[in-house]
Design a protein around this motif. Structure first.
Motif, PDB file in Angstrom:
ATOM      1  N   LYS A  34       0.824  -1.220   0.000  1.00 30.73           N
ATOM      2  CA  LYS A  34       0.000   0.000   0.000  1.00 30.73           C
ATOM      3  C   LYS A  34       0.854   1.265   0.000  1.00 30.73           C
ATOM      4  O   LYS A  34       0.425   2.313  -0.485  1.00 30.73           O
ATOM      5  CB  LYS A  34      -0.940   0.005   1.200  1.00 30.73           C
ATOM      6  CG  LYS A  34      -2.089  -1.001   1.083  1.00 30.73           C
ATOM      7  CD  LYS A  34      -3.148  -0.783   2.142  1.00 30.73           C
ATOM      8  CE  LYS A  34      -2.627  -1.036   3.540  1.00 30.73           C
ATOM      9  NZ  LYS A  34      -3.694  -0.864   4.549  1.00 30.73           N
ATOM     10  N   LYS A  37       5.932   3.271  -3.724  1.00 27.93           N
ATOM     11  CA  LYS A  37       5.766   4.320  -4.723  1.00 27.93           C
ATOM     12  C   LYS A  37       6.525   3.938  -5.994  1.00 27.93           C
ATOM     13  O   LYS A  37       7.604   3.355  -5.936  1.00 27.93           O
ATOM     14  CB  LYS A  37       6.277   5.664  -4.203  1.00 27.93           C
ATOM     15  CG  LYS A  37       5.574   6.157  -2.945  1.00 27.93           C
ATOM     16  CD  LYS A  37       4.103   6.454  -3.201  1.00 27.93           C
ATOM     17  CE  LYS A  37       3.436   6.995  -1.938  1.00 27.93           C
ATOM     18  NZ  LYS A  37       1.980   7.226  -2.159  1.00 27.93           N
ATOM     19  N   SER A  41       3.111   2.345 -13.556  1.00 31.63           N
ATOM     20  CA  SER A  41       2.064   1.478 -13.031  1.00 31.63           C
ATOM     21  C   SER A  41       2.661   0.364 -12.176  1.00 31.63           C
ATOM     22  O   SER A  41       3.730  -0.174 -12.476  1.00 31.63           O
ATOM     23  CB  SER A  41       1.271   0.867 -14.184  1.00 31.63           C
ATOM     24  OG  SER A  41       0.366  -0.107 -13.703  1.00 31.63           O
ATOM     25  N   GLU A  78      -4.571  -2.624 -10.346  1.00 33.11           N
ATOM     26  CA  GLU A  78      -5.041  -1.265 -10.590  1.00 33.11           C
ATOM     27  C   GLU A  78      -6.249  -1.301 -11.530  1.00 33.11           C
ATOM     28  O   GLU A  78      -6.178  -0.888 -12.694  1.00 33.11           O
ATOM     29  CB  GLU A  78      -3.911  -0.413 -11.182  1.00 33.11           C
ATOM     30  CG  GLU A  78      -2.733  -0.234 -10.236  1.00 33.11           C
ATOM     31  CD  GLU A  78      -1.567   0.510 -10.864  1.00 33.11           C
ATOM     32  OE1 GLU A  78      -1.580   0.696 -12.107  1.00 33.11           O
ATOM     33  OE2 GLU A  78      -0.656   0.918 -10.122  1.00 33.11           O
ATOM     34  N   LEU A 133      -6.887   7.748  -3.534  1.00 32.33           N
ATOM     35  CA  LEU A 133      -6.410   9.121  -3.491  1.00 32.33           C
ATOM     36  C   LEU A 133      -7.623   9.997  -3.738  1.00 32.33           C
ATOM     37  O   LEU A 133      -8.070  10.142  -4.889  1.00 32.33           O
ATOM     38  CB  LEU A 133      -5.332   9.367  -4.540  1.00 32.33           C
ATOM     39  CG  LEU A 133      -3.952   8.765  -4.259  1.00 32.33           C
ATOM     40  CD1 LEU A 133      -3.018   9.042  -5.428  1.00 32.33           C
ATOM     41  CD2 LEU A 133      -3.370   9.325  -2.973  1.00 32.33           C
ATOM     42  N   HIS A 136     -10.443   8.722  -6.089  1.00 29.78           N
ATOM     43  CA  HIS A 136      -9.851   7.879  -7.133  1.00 29.78           C
ATOM     44  C   HIS A 136      -9.214   6.630  -6.536  1.00 29.78           C
ATOM     45  O   HIS A 136      -8.407   6.712  -5.605  1.00 29.78           O
ATOM     46  CB  HIS A 136      -8.793   8.674  -7.902  1.00 29.78           C
ATOM     47  CG  HIS A 136      -8.002   7.851  -8.867  1.00 29.78           C
ATOM     48  ND1 HIS A 136      -8.545   7.332 -10.023  1.00 29.78           N
ATOM     49  CD2 HIS A 136      -6.700   7.440  -8.834  1.00 29.78           C
ATOM     50  CE1 HIS A 136      -7.623   6.648 -10.664  1.00 29.78           C
ATOM     51  NE2 HIS A 136      -6.492   6.695  -9.975  1.00 29.78           N
ATOM     52  N   GLU A 138      -6.579   4.082  -6.322  1.00 28.67           N
ATOM     53  CA  GLU A 138      -5.186   3.978  -6.769  1.00 28.67           C
ATOM     54  C   GLU A 138      -4.776   2.529  -6.976  1.00 28.67           C
ATOM     55  O   GLU A 138      -4.165   2.179  -7.979  1.00 28.67           O
ATOM     56  CB  GLU A 138      -4.248   4.638  -5.764  1.00 28.67           C
ATOM     57  CG  GLU A 138      -2.803   4.602  -6.208  1.00 28.67           C
ATOM     58  CD  GLU A 138      -1.855   5.280  -5.232  1.00 28.67           C
ATOM     59  OE1 GLU A 138      -0.656   5.361  -5.529  1.00 28.67           O
ATOM     60  OE2 GLU A 138      -2.316   5.735  -4.173  1.00 28.67           O
ATOM     61  N   ARG A 139      -5.117   1.667  -6.033  1.00 33.12           N
ATOM     62  CA  ARG A 139      -4.755   0.261  -6.168  1.00 33.12           C
ATOM     63  C   ARG A 139      -5.570  -0.621  -5.233  1.00 33.12           C
ATOM     64  O   ARG A 139      -6.104  -0.172  -4.229  1.00 33.12           O
ATOM     65  CB  ARG A 139      -3.262   0.054  -5.907  1.00 33.12           C
ATOM     66  CG  ARG A 139      -2.827   0.182  -4.467  1.00 33.12           C
ATOM     67  CD  ARG A 139      -1.315   0.202  -4.321  1.00 33.12           C
ATOM     68  NE  ARG A 139      -0.714   1.389  -4.925  1.00 33.12           N
ATOM     69  CZ  ARG A 139       0.476   1.877  -4.570  1.00 33.12           C
ATOM     70  NH1 ARG A 139       1.191   1.284  -3.620  1.00 33.12           N
ATOM     71  NH2 ARG A 139       0.974   2.955  -5.135  1.00 33.12           N
TER      72      ARG A 139
END
Length: 258
Positions: A34, A37, A41, A78, A133, A136, A138-139
């Motif tokens: 989580k 970074k 992708s 994603e 986010l 949205h 993110e994953r």
């Protein structure tokens, strides 16, 4: 120690697991997955540790695992839409049951909502978490723990858990297990992403209690009477008929089949 080179030798996926993060020790692969970074992708990335020291299951229950004996890993997806994650969890669980059966000769089954059992004992558990986010998505992180070589379990877990080594008719190397699991999950992710009805049928076939009259527990309280467990629908909701043959649907978080 997990042999990364041997795993890569067996890996036959197109995208799942091609980005691979291995650690000798981590508190939690889900927590790392989580936070990680990347400029591009992360879809299809896998985080695996040989020793997970702070693993979690549902409701923050601890997942105990011995160093170097099991598979503890997380998958990063994603998807375009924030929906049907319970069905994705079950798709991953189904893939694991197939590999366990094919490689180790163990007829594993699914227990709603996210466990894999053999002869009433837990072999594997899954924890799916999402990262947003703002509004949205993110994953999606799917954390998986599979008991492979562990032969001793703490406290009352000795009556509730087992491992492939204790149950298998053949040796099940962790590297080959993981490679085969990822190949199955990659295929089932495509079915899930396409809303393919075949996936729901495959899941329901191996669900404990499917087609039987069972007791249901919702938000910790037992419902009156028996319900015929009809498995899940394409939204990942549990379906059940009451004695008056009224169809009831339940969300992933609400219901347990007893």
């Amino acid at each position: 120690m997990f042999d990364k080179e041997l795993f890569e030798k067996h890996l036959a996926t197109s995208w799942l697991g091609r980005s691979f993060y291995f650690f000798e020790e981590l508190p939690s692969t889900n927590s790392y997955a989580k936070k990680i970074k990347d400029m591009g992708s992360l879809h299809g990335a896998v985080v695996l540790t040989d020793h997970q020291t702070g693993g979690r299951g549902q409701y923050d229950r601890k997942w105990h695992t011995s160093a170097g004996e099991n598979l503890t890993f997380s998958l990063i997806f994603e998807p375009q839409k924030a929906e049907r994650f319970s069905l994705l969890t079950l798709a991953c669980a189904l893939s694991i049951t197939e590999v366990i059966n094919e490689m180790c000769g163990i007829p594993a089954v699914l227990k709603w909502p996210n466990d894999i059992l053999h002869d009433g004992k837990k072999l594997s558990g899954i924890l799916t978490e999402t990262l947003f986010l703002g509004n949205h998505l993110e994953r999606v992180v799917v954390g998986i723990g599979l008991n492979v070589y562990q032969t001793e379990f703490e406290g009352n877990l000795s009556d509730q858990a087992s491992s492939l080594k204790l149950e298998a008719k053949a040796d099940c190397p962790r590297e080959e297990l993981l490679a085969n699991i990822l190949q199955k999950i990659e295929y089932r992710y495509r079915l899930w992403n396409q809303h393919n009805a075949k996936l729901v049928k495959e899941i329901n076939k191996v669900m404990i209690g499917f087609g039987e009259w069972k007791s249901l527990k919702v938000n910790g309280e037992n419902l009156q009477g028996k319900y015929k467990f009809l498995g899940v629908n394409e939204a990942g909701e549990l379906l059940a008929l009451n004695k008056d043959l009224d169809l009831k649907t339940f969300a992933y978080e609400q219901v347990r089949v007893v």
